[in-house]
Design a protein around this motif. Structure first.
Motif, PDB file in Angstrom:
ATOM      1  N   HIS A  65       6.109 109.099  86.968  1.00 51.81           N
ATOM      2  CA  HIS A  65       5.514 107.780  87.390  1.00 51.81           C
ATOM      3  C   HIS A  65       6.117 106.982  88.102  1.00 51.81           C
ATOM      4  O   HIS A  65       7.480 106.815  88.054  1.00 51.81           O
ATOM      5  N   ASP A  66       5.473 106.621  89.342  1.00 49.73           N
ATOM      6  CA  ASP A  66       6.062 105.712  90.377  1.00 49.73           C
ATOM      7  C   ASP A  66       6.211 104.402  89.847  1.00 49.73           C
ATOM      8  O   ASP A  66       4.937 103.729  89.990  1.00 49.73           O
ATOM      9  N   LEU A  67       7.184 103.652  89.474  1.00 51.45           N
ATOM     10  CA  LEU A  67       6.858 102.547  89.009  1.00 51.45           C
ATOM     11  C   LEU A  67       6.798 101.328  90.168  1.00 51.45           C
ATOM     12  O   LEU A  67       6.411 100.223  89.708  1.00 51.45           O
ATOM     13  N   LEU A  68       7.000 101.830  91.093  1.00 49.21           N
ATOM     14  CA  LEU A  68       6.881 100.641  92.149  1.00 49.21           C
ATOM     15  C   LEU A  68       5.325 100.539  92.449  1.00 49.21           C
ATOM     16  O   LEU A  68       4.853  99.381  93.056  1.00 49.21           O
ATOM     17  N   ARG A  69       4.621 101.549  92.170  1.00 51.70           N
ATOM     18  CA  ARG A  69       3.212 101.262  92.198  1.00 51.70           C
ATOM     19  C   ARG A  69       2.427 101.146  90.769  1.00 51.70           C
ATOM     20  O   ARG A  69       1.301 100.827  90.868  1.00 51.70           O
ATOM     21  N   ALA A  70       3.119 101.069  89.645  1.00 54.89           N
ATOM     22  CA  ALA A  70       2.506 101.095  88.315  1.00 54.89           C
ATOM     23  C   ALA A  70       2.611  99.350  88.039  1.00 54.89           C
ATOM     24  O   ALA A  70       3.799  98.932  88.015  1.00 54.89           O
ATOM     25  N   PRO A  71       1.418  98.882  87.693  1.00 54.66           N
ATOM     26  CA  PRO A  71       1.417  97.347  87.025  1.00 54.66           C
ATOM     27  C   PRO A  71       2.414  97.282  85.951  1.00 54.66           C
ATOM     28  O   PRO A  71       2.337  98.104  85.279  1.00 54.66           O
ATOM     29  N   ALA A  72       2.865  96.051  85.810  1.00 59.55           N
ATOM     30  CA  ALA A  72       3.761  95.730  84.847  1.00 59.55           C
ATOM     31  C   ALA A  72       3.293  96.357  83.399  1.00 59.55           C
ATOM     32  O   ALA A  72       4.016  96.926  82.445  1.00 59.55           O
ATOM     33  N   HIS A  73       2.142  95.724  83.240  1.00 59.31           N
ATOM     34  CA  HIS A  73       1.377  95.984  81.889  1.00 59.31           C
ATOM     35  C   HIS A  73       1.209  97.300  81.379  1.00 59.31           C
ATOM     36  O   HIS A  73       0.896  97.782  80.383  1.00 59.31           O
ATOM     37  N   THR A  74       1.381  98.433  82.279  1.00 62.04           N
ATOM     38  CA  THR A  74       1.009  99.831  81.919  1.00 62.04           C
ATOM     39  C   THR A  74       2.368 100.152  81.571  1.00 62.04           C
ATOM     40  O   THR A  74       2.448 101.696  81.202  1.00 62.04           O
ATOM     41  N   LEU A  75       3.536 100.010  81.749  1.00 60.53           N
ATOM     42  CA  LEU A  75       5.029 100.383  81.683  1.00 60.53           C
ATOM     43  C   LEU A  75       4.905 100.899  80.274  1.00 60.53           C
ATOM     44  O   LEU A  75       5.553 101.930  80.002  1.00 60.53           O
ATOM     45  N   VAL A  76       4.772  99.992  79.057  1.00 59.91           N
ATOM     46  CA  VAL A  76       4.694 100.425  77.954  1.00 59.91           C
ATOM     47  C   VAL A  76       3.828 101.794  77.469  1.00 59.91           C
ATOM     48  O   VAL A  76       4.419 102.224  76.892  1.00 59.91           O
ATOM     49  N   GLY A  81      10.074 100.618  76.673  1.00 63.01           N
ATOM     50  CA  GLY A  81       9.958  99.258  75.919  1.00 63.01           C
ATOM     51  C   GLY A  81      11.017  98.360  76.641  1.00 63.01           C
ATOM     52  O   GLY A  81      12.025  98.673  77.322  1.00 63.01           O
ATOM     53  N   TYR A  82      10.691  97.020  76.307  1.00 65.86           N
ATOM     54  CA  TYR A  82      11.569  95.907  77.015  1.00 65.86           C
ATOM     55  C   TYR A  82      11.567  94.897  76.034  1.00 65.86           C
ATOM     56  O   TYR A  82      10.630  94.348  75.436  1.00 65.86           O
ATOM     57  N   VAL A  83      12.905  94.647  75.882  1.00 69.88           N
ATOM     58  CA  VAL A  83      13.088  93.295  75.124  1.00 69.88           C
ATOM     59  C   VAL A  83      13.828  92.318  75.954  1.00 69.88           C
ATOM     60  O   VAL A  83      15.114  92.261  76.131  1.00 69.88           O
ATOM     61  N   PRO A  84      12.908  91.180  76.212  1.00 62.52           N
ATOM     62  CA  PRO A  84      13.572  90.522  77.378  1.00 62.52           C
ATOM     63  C   PRO A  84      14.276  89.329  76.636  1.00 62.52           C
ATOM     64  O   PRO A  84      14.728  89.204  75.552  1.00 62.52           O
ATOM     65  N   GLU A  85      15.262  88.877  77.467  1.00 65.71           N
ATOM     66  CA  GLU A  85      16.286  87.625  77.023  1.00 65.71           C
ATOM     67  C   GLU A  85      15.427  86.558  76.593  1.00 65.71           C
ATOM     68  O   GLU A  85      14.381  86.300  76.902  1.00 65.71           O
ATOM     69  N   GLY A  86      15.965  86.087  75.246  1.00 67.30           N
ATOM     70  CA  GLY A  86      15.556  84.979  74.753  1.00 67.30           C
ATOM     71  C   GLY A  86      14.447  85.450  73.819  1.00 67.30           C
ATOM     72  O   GLY A  86      13.585  84.406  73.526  1.00 67.30           O
ATOM     73  N   ARG A  87      14.242  86.428  73.203  1.00 70.21           N
ATOM     74  CA  ARG A  87      13.590  86.970  72.163  1.00 70.21           C
ATOM     75  C   ARG A  87      11.830  86.881  72.458  1.00 70.21           C
ATOM     76  O   ARG A  87      11.260  87.787  72.262  1.00 70.21           O
ATOM     77  N   HIS A  88      11.421  85.707  72.874  1.00 70.18           N
ATOM     78  CA  HIS A  88       9.951  85.599  72.881  1.00 70.18           C
ATOM     79  C   HIS A  88       9.119  86.310  72.006  1.00 70.18           C
ATOM     80  O   HIS A  88       8.400  87.186  72.310  1.00 70.18           O
ATOM     81  N   VAL A  89       9.314  85.918  70.954  1.00 69.19           N
ATOM     82  CA  VAL A  89       8.447  86.279  69.514  1.00 69.19           C
ATOM     83  C   VAL A  89       7.190  85.108  69.798  1.00 69.19           C
ATOM     84  O   VAL A  89       7.379  84.135  70.213  1.00 69.19           O
ATOM     85  N   PHE A  90       5.988  85.692  68.795  1.00 65.82           N
ATOM     86  CA  PHE A  90       5.076  84.664  68.823  1.00 65.82           C
ATOM     87  C   PHE A  90       5.116  83.823  67.532  1.00 65.82           C
ATOM     88  O   PHE A  90       5.312  84.084  66.622  1.00 65.82           O
ATOM     89  N   PRO A  91       6.001  82.559  67.851  1.00 69.58           N
ATOM     90  CA  PRO A  91       6.038  81.696  66.497  1.00 69.58           C
ATOM     91  C   PRO A  91       5.201  81.393  65.516  1.00 69.58           C
ATOM     92  O   PRO A  91       5.530  81.228  64.493  1.00 69.58           O
ATOM     93  N   GLY A  92       4.046  81.213  66.043  1.00 69.80           N
ATOM     94  CA  GLY A  92       2.873  80.968  65.201  1.00 69.80           C
ATOM     95  C   GLY A  92       2.369  81.910  64.626  1.00 69.80           C
ATOM     96  O   GLY A  92       1.284  81.792  63.681  1.00 69.80           O
ATOM     97  N   LEU A  93       2.677  83.040  64.597  1.00 66.63           N
ATOM     98  CA  LEU A  93       2.095  84.431  63.971  1.00 66.63           C
ATOM     99  C   LEU A  93       3.126  84.732  63.024  1.00 66.63           C
ATOM    100  O   LEU A  93       4.334  84.807  63.059  1.00 66.63           O
ATOM    101  N   SER A  94       2.582  85.746  61.974  1.00 68.98           N
ATOM    102  CA  SER A  94       3.297  86.106  60.915  1.00 68.98           C
ATOM    103  C   SER A  94       4.432  87.257  61.643  1.00 68.98           C
ATOM    104  O   SER A  94       4.250  87.955  62.621  1.00 68.98           O
ATOM    105  N   VAL A  95       5.467  87.534  60.870  1.00 66.44           N
ATOM    106  CA  VAL A  95       6.294  88.852  61.489  1.00 66.44           C
ATOM    107  C   VAL A  95       5.467  90.026  61.569  1.00 66.44           C
ATOM    108  O   VAL A  95       5.458  90.645  62.636  1.00 66.44           O
TER     109      VAL A  95
END
Ligand SMILES: Nc1ncnc2c1ncn2[C@@H]1O[C@H](COP(=O)(O)OP(=O)(O)O)[C@@H](O)[C@H]1O
Ligand SMILES: [Mg+2]
Length: 233
Positions: A65-76, A81-95
């Motif tokens: 897979h050429d990631l230079l041509r792959a839109p970000a949302h297709t990488l998953v 897998g990507y764990v961004p800096e600063g966690r970014h969980v959805f605070p208003g949803l359950s675990v």
């Protein structure tokens, strides 16, 4: 099994050069670290691999897979897998809802939620709580658990130790080592050099947007200059 290859990667924000001519590979099952001070370009490098920062590169490839041509949302879907800096969980949803959202792009091959609960028992205990009510360490575990839900082959983690107590840092390190031993490739970006040397076999040192040194983590841990600058010893 799939190798992540990055060659000649540069990131510019307007006139600011955040990364320059960065190259590395993450082999299947490997654990690679990138250490560096605040502002060294670590986050920009990971974001650029994910297609989330303005980038130029000769190659960004994951197997076929050429990631230079792959839109970000297709990488998953490709197994990254990507764990961004600063966690970014959805605070208003359950675990549990946060975890299930991690699986939504790949419903046909996602990780059973039980596997994540087994790795992080505290998330099972808290599964009906709102994510925003968790401690910082628990939110970091949730962010890692959510990234695991799409059954990645390689996981990119941006400073998972940030703001955590030494006990929780050790717990995260233990989980990362266990996942790596089970075959997950890891690219760990950290200011915490001690953690990085503990979890990875090979490590890059990033300074001013460039790779200043590369070495075996166990050797770097004993390098006098690395000890002085990155371990404060
Ligand atoms: N969105 C942005 N716009 C402008 N400059 C940025 C942006 N993000 C980061 N930078 C700059 O790029 C450099 C590298 O930042 P970053 O990649 O966040 O480093 P690190 O993750 O190693 O702390 C820093 O000088 C930072 O100020
Ligand atoms: Mg950063």
């Amino acid at each position: 099994m799939t190798t992540l290859t990055v060659e000649g990667l540069s990131v510019h924000y307007g006139g600011v050069r955040a990364a320059h001519d960065v190259s590395f590979t993450v082999e299947p099952g490997q654990s690679l670290g990138i250490i560096g001070a605040n502002g060294a370009g670590k986050t920009s490098t990971l974001k650029a691999v994910m297609g989330l920062a303005p980038r130029r590169a000769t190659t960004i490839r994951f197997g076929e897979h050429d990631l230079l041509r792959a839109p970000a949302h297709t990488l998953v879907r490709h197994g990254i897998g990507y764990v961004p800096e600063g966690r970014h969980v959805f605070p208003g949803l359950s675990v549990e809802k946060n975890l299930l959202l991690g699986a939504y792009t790949s419903s046909w091959k996602h990780t059973p939620i039980e596997e994540v609960y087994e790795l992080f028992p505290v998330l099972r205990e808290m599964r009906h709580r709102l994510a925003g009510a968790l401690s910082g360490g628990q939110q970091q575990m949730l962010a890692v658990g959510r990234a695991l839900m799409c059954r990645p082959q390689v996981m990119l983690l941006d400073e998972p130790s940030m703001g955590l107590s030494p006990i929780l840092v050790a717990e995260i390190a233990g989980v990362l080592k266990r996942l790596n031993a089970d075959g997950l490739a890891i690219l760990l970006v950290e200011q915490n050099a001690k953690l990085t040397f503990d979890v990875t076999t090979t490590c890059l040192v990033m300074e001013n947007g460039q790779i200043a040194a590369t070495g075996v983590s166990a050797d770097l841990r004993n390098d006098p200059e690395v000890r002085r600058i990155y371990l404060g010893l």
